[in-house]
Design an enzyme around this catalytic site. Structure first.
Site, PDB file in Angstrom:
ATOM      1  N   CYS A  82       0.842  -1.202   0.000  1.00 48.55           N
ATOM      2  CA  CYS A  82       0.000   0.000   0.000  1.00 48.55           C
ATOM      3  C   CYS A  82       0.880   1.256   0.000  1.00 48.55           C
ATOM      4  O   CYS A  82       1.541   1.532  -0.990  1.00 48.55           O
ATOM      5  CB  CYS A  82      -0.983  -0.045   1.171  1.00 48.55           C
ATOM      6  SG  CYS A  82      -2.362   1.111   0.997  1.00 48.55           S
ATOM      7  N   HIS A 192      -3.557  -5.482  -0.174  1.00 45.25           N
ATOM      8  CA  HIS A 192      -3.113  -5.927   1.155  1.00 45.25           C
ATOM      9  C   HIS A 192      -3.042  -7.453   1.190  1.00 45.25           C
ATOM     10  O   HIS A 192      -4.067  -8.120   1.399  1.00 45.25           O
ATOM     11  CB  HIS A 192      -4.083  -5.423   2.226  1.00 45.25           C
ATOM     12  CG  HIS A 192      -3.999  -3.954   2.458  1.00 45.25           C
ATOM     13  ND1 HIS A 192      -3.149  -3.396   3.387  1.00 45.25           N
ATOM     14  CD2 HIS A 192      -4.637  -2.927   1.853  1.00 45.25           C
ATOM     15  CE1 HIS A 192      -3.277  -2.074   3.357  1.00 45.25           C
ATOM     16  NE2 HIS A 192      -4.172  -1.770   2.439  1.00 45.25           N
ATOM     17  N   GLU A 194      -1.950  -9.332   3.489  1.00 43.56           N
ATOM     18  CA  GLU A 194      -2.292  -9.836   4.832  1.00 43.56           C
ATOM     19  C   GLU A 194      -3.799  -9.939   5.036  1.00 43.56           C
ATOM     20  O   GLU A 194      -4.260 -10.583   5.991  1.00 43.56           O
ATOM     21  CB  GLU A 194      -1.660  -8.943   5.908  1.00 43.56           C
ATOM     22  CG  GLU A 194      -2.342  -7.619   6.145  1.00 43.56           C
ATOM     23  CD  GLU A 194      -1.998  -6.524   5.129  1.00 43.56           C
ATOM     24  OE1 GLU A 194      -2.424  -5.365   5.346  1.00 43.56           O
ATOM     25  OE2 GLU A 194      -1.320  -6.819   4.127  1.00 43.56           O
TER      26      GLU A 194
END
Length: 214
Positions: A82, A192, A194
């Site tokens: 990001c 993202h 994660e």
């Protein structure tokens, strides 16, 4: 010695990144740190982040992390997530702030005039949610991930680079935009991993064992 340093400059969901890396690489030493010396000594560096670019650059300066991040991006396996992607470029329209100038290009906002889908419906900014990522190159971090896998996004700005060789993947909202870049030891993504379930965990697992040759 820390194998993977996750850079803490006060912005971003560091806990999620840390837990995801611990899950996919349980035998690897992973540390969240704001200490430039630990970043310099780590074998691999992850720079996550979310929020405004000006705050990002200011916090890197305030915490003495700017040069450590630049050095990592030049010399060791580096994963930007990001804002960790956006900061690598020359400048950003978000606050008209200079980036780290490691890669050519600028960060631009999704243009309001273009934000309609094929049915003429207005699309929201920020771009938020799951979207397909279309791989543009073969890369070790794409190993085991479908060429059009879905990842999770939250952003209002994206990277525009004149160097098309940098583009590792694109997504569409509603036009194609760069969502991943790769050069030598650098791999950076707008989405993202994660938060992206199996595809994201696979990418993080690949990073934990990646040894670039450059």
């Amino acid at each position: 010695m820390t194998d993977i340093a996750i850079v803490d400059y006060g912005m971003g969901n560091l806990r999620s990144v840390h837990k995801a890396l611990e899950h996919v690489a349980p035998t690897v030493s992973t540390t969240v740190t704001s200490d430039p010396d630990i970043v310099r000594k780590a074998n691999r560096v992850v720079v996550p982040g979310q929020g405004a670019m000006r705050n990002c650059i200011d916090e890197l300066e305030t915490r003495g992390l700017r040069e450590a991040v630049i050095e990592a991006a030049k010399h060791k396996p580096f994963l930007g997530i990001c804002l960790g992607l956006q900061m690598l470029f020359e400048e950003s329209e978000e606050g008209n702030v200079k980036g780290l100038n490691i890669l050519p290009g600028k960060v631009v906002r999704f243009p309001a005039s273009a934000m309609t889908n094929a049915d003429g419906q207005k699309l929201k900014v920020p771009h938020m949610g799951w979207n397909q990522v279309y791989q543009a190159i073969k890369h070790p971090l794409w190993e085991g991930i479908a060429a059009d896998a879905r990842f999770y996004f939250v952003h209002s700005y994206y990277v525009a680079t004149p160097d098309t060789a940098l583009i590792a993947a694109q997504s569409h909202y509603p036009f194609p935009f760069t969502c991943a870049v790769a050069k030598d030891n650098i791999f950076a993504v707008q989405f993202h991993p994660e938060k992206s379930q199996l595809a994201g965990l696979t990418l993080l697992s690949n990073f934990a064992k990646w040894t670039p040759h450059f």
